[in-house]
Design an enzyme around this catalytic site. Structure first.
Site, short mmCIF file in Angstrom:
data_model
loop_
_atom_site.label_atom_id
_atom_site.label_comp_id
_atom_site.label_asym_id
_atom_site.label_seq_id
_atom_site.Cartn_x
_atom_site.Cartn_y
_atom_site.Cartn_z
CB SER A 15 -0.96 -0.05 1.19
OG SER A 15 -2.01 0.86 1.04
CG ASP A 49 -6.74 -3.25 -3.06
OD1 ASP A 49 -7.36 -2.39 -2.41
OD2 ASP A 49 -5.51 -3.45 -2.93
CG HIS A 93 -5.57 -2.69 0.56
ND1 HIS A 93 -4.84 -2.30 -0.54
CD2 HIS A 93 -5.05 -1.98 1.60
CE1 HIS A 93 -3.93 -1.40 -0.20
NE2 HIS A 93 -4.03 -1.20 1.10
#
Length: 274
Positions: free
Chosen positions: A95, A225, A254
């Site tokens: 991320s 995601d 995610h």
């Protein structure tokens, strides 16, 4: 606790276990190095040296009021890599940490980095702009900032309970422990640094960083995601990398490093060994 002090006086907490080729983990927002515990234990058991730091303002590092942006995050990593004398390291970022990896690797000193992995990562840029029409509108990130400022504790329950791990999907196997751990990690960090980091992960353009990376890069992304939609991240990043490989995980969320570690960890190991 091991800490490293940067040139501007910020104390960066880090873990450094084992010996062998270094694997360096970069965590997502608003978490800490603890988010990588499963991966660190896995690679440690496979004979690697594993390192993970709490980004400035996050976890057990200094709750900085300034420097909460990608250039400084990368500069902190350059200093830490020098202090630990890391050679031929594999840098793995999830991320926001994927953005940090992209910027760091693009600027790293020769011999420091062997490979990189971007998992559910924010590059090239999350924000909708004239050059990035598929991005998310500014209002989405303004909403994050408003929720954090109004009731950070509740916001940090809502994110992992819902879209982060896909626990809002029908039939999802929900883990209260995972939700609690996300909340715990978020709440030990500094509110100001985490607030600033929303701009860092959403508005930083990593296009030139991705183009500049010369080492092999594995891009891993779940196609469900809900935090970093794949069409405007991984599917664009792979086109900018010189030596990139894209691996898409059908239905994965995610936070797939946590929910599907049994799949992700062997794939990471295969790339590191390959």
């Amino acid at each position: 606790m091991p800490t490293f002090t940067t040139k501007d006086g910020t104390q960066i907490f880090y873990k450094d276990w084992g010996s062998g080729q270094p694997i360096v983990f970069h965590h997502g927002w608003p978490l800490s190095s603890d988010d990588w515990d499963t991966q660190m234990l896995f690679f440690l058991s496979n004979g690697y040296r594993v390192i993970a730091h709490d980004r400035r303002g996050h976890g057990r590092s200094t709750q900085t009021g300034t420097g909460n942006e990608m250039d400084t995050y990368a500069a902190d990593m350059i200093e830490l890599a020098d202090a630990l004398d890391l050679k031929d390291a594999v840098h793995i970022g999830h991320s926001t940490g994927g953005g940090e990896v992209a910027r760091y690797v693009a600027r790293s000193k020769k011999g420091r980095v062997a490979k990189a992995v971007l998992i559910g990562a924010v590059p090239p840029i999350m924000l909708k702009t004239p050059n990035n029409p598929g991005g998310l509108p500014l209002e989405v990130f303004d909403g994050f900032r408003a929720a954090l400022a109004a009731n950070r504790a509740q916001f940090y329950v809502d994110v992992p309970t819902g879209p982060f791990y896909g626990f809002n999907r029908p039939g999802a196997k929900i883990s209260q422990g995972v939700i609690n751990n996300w909340w715990r990690q978020g709440m030990i960090g500094g509110a100001k640094a985490q607030y600033d980091c929303i701009k860092a992960f959403s508005e930083t353009d990593f296009t030139e960083d991705l183009k500049a990376i010369d080492v092999p890069v594995l891009v891993m992304h779940g196609d469900d995601d809900q935090i970093v939609p794949i069409a405007d991240s991984a599917e664009l990043s792979i086109k900018l990398l010189k030596h990139g490989t894209l691996k898409i995980y059908p239905g994965f969320p995610h936070g797939m490093c946590t929910t599907h570690a049994d799949v992700i960890n062997p794939d990471l190991l295969a790339f590191v060994k390959g």
